[in-house]
Design an enzyme around this catalytic site. Structure first.
Site, PDB file in Angstrom:
ATOM      1  N   HIS A  19     111.179  67.403  55.758  1.00  0.00           N
ATOM      2  CA  HIS A  19     111.878  66.164  56.135  1.00  0.00           C
ATOM      3  C   HIS A  19     113.153  66.002  55.299  1.00  0.00           C
ATOM      4  O   HIS A  19     114.210  65.653  55.830  1.00  0.00           O
ATOM      5  CB  HIS A  19     110.993  64.935  55.892  1.00  0.00           C
ATOM      6  CG  HIS A  19     109.774  64.860  56.742  1.00  0.00           C
ATOM      7  ND1 HIS A  19     108.518  64.695  56.195  1.00  0.00           N
ATOM      8  CD2 HIS A  19     109.591  64.921  58.083  1.00  0.00           C
ATOM      9  CE1 HIS A  19     107.629  64.646  57.175  1.00  0.00           C
ATOM     10  NE2 HIS A  19     108.261  64.784  58.332  1.00  0.00           N
ATOM     11  N   LYS A  43      97.949  55.774  64.626  1.00  0.00           N
ATOM     12  CA  LYS A  43      97.736  56.823  63.632  1.00  0.00           C
ATOM     13  C   LYS A  43      96.968  56.246  62.457  1.00  0.00           C
ATOM     14  O   LYS A  43      97.199  55.121  62.032  1.00  0.00           O
ATOM     15  CB  LYS A  43      99.073  57.387  63.141  1.00  0.00           C
ATOM     16  CG  LYS A  43      99.712  58.352  64.112  1.00  0.00           C
ATOM     17  CD  LYS A  43     100.852  59.089  63.442  1.00  0.00           C
ATOM     18  CE  LYS A  43     101.389  60.169  64.349  1.00  0.00           C
ATOM     19  NZ  LYS A  43     102.458  60.936  63.703  1.00  0.00           N
ATOM     20  N   SER A 130     103.288  67.018  57.492  1.00  0.00           N
ATOM     21  CA  SER A 130     102.580  66.063  56.633  1.00  0.00           C
ATOM     22  C   SER A 130     101.074  66.290  56.707  1.00  0.00           C
ATOM     23  O   SER A 130     100.372  66.172  55.699  1.00  0.00           O
ATOM     24  CB  SER A 130     102.914  64.629  57.057  1.00  0.00           C
ATOM     25  OG  SER A 130     104.275  64.358  56.874  1.00  0.00           O
TER      26      SER A 130
END
Length: 161
Positions: A19, A43, A130
């Protein structure tokens, strides 16, 4: 002359070096880059929105051309409110493209004044996500090469280390 503003959205749970790579490269293209942390109730996040925003700010330091924010609702509406004309999205592999392409087409049909720019991740981060970082951290694996130091500390705290 018009300022070129882009929004780089994501869950950033947590932010990774992949990122960060896209953010630094995005700042080479745009005058202002807004890193927008999505409030996605679907999520199951490890970190709260506030924790994610703080980790991003700590990882990126102080740069007047970089803003960190959070949003809820439709991304396209948020981007328009911020006066941005571009959504910046990172692509790791061809498998990312199909989904991202559909979302970009939908966004453009809602607001044809906003475009999506796809930026390929740099080679060292092509596999990084992630989810992978969280899995490694969950099993006490080495995550130092994949995340900024602030994120490593936060993950260690979450896992009681």
């Amino acid at each position: 002359m018009r300022e070129h503003i882009a929004v780089y959205p994501g869950s950033f749970d947590p932010i990774t070096n992949g990122h960060i790579d896209i953010i630094h490269r995005g700042l080479e293209v745009f005058d202002t880059l807004i890193v927008a942390v999505a409030r996605n109730s679907e999520k199951n996040a490890l970190f709260t929105i506030d924790e994610r925003v703080e980790m991003i700010r700590e990882a990126l330091g102080d740069n007047p051309r970089l803003k960190v924010d959070s949003f809820q609702g439709l991304l396209i509406d948020y981007v328009a409110r911020k006066g941005a004309r571009v959504i910046l999205r990172g692509l790791r592999a061809v498998s990312d493209f199909e989904y991202e392409f559909q979302i970009a087409q939908m966004n453009h049909s809602v607001n044809d004044q906003i475009d999506t720019l796809f930026m390929m991740t740099s080679v060292p981060y092509g596999y990084l996500s992630s989810s992978i970082v969280k899995e490694m951290a969950n099993h006490n694996g080495p995550i130092d090469p994949f995340v900024p130091p602030a994120v490593k500390l936060a993950l260690d705290r979450k896992h009681g280390r």
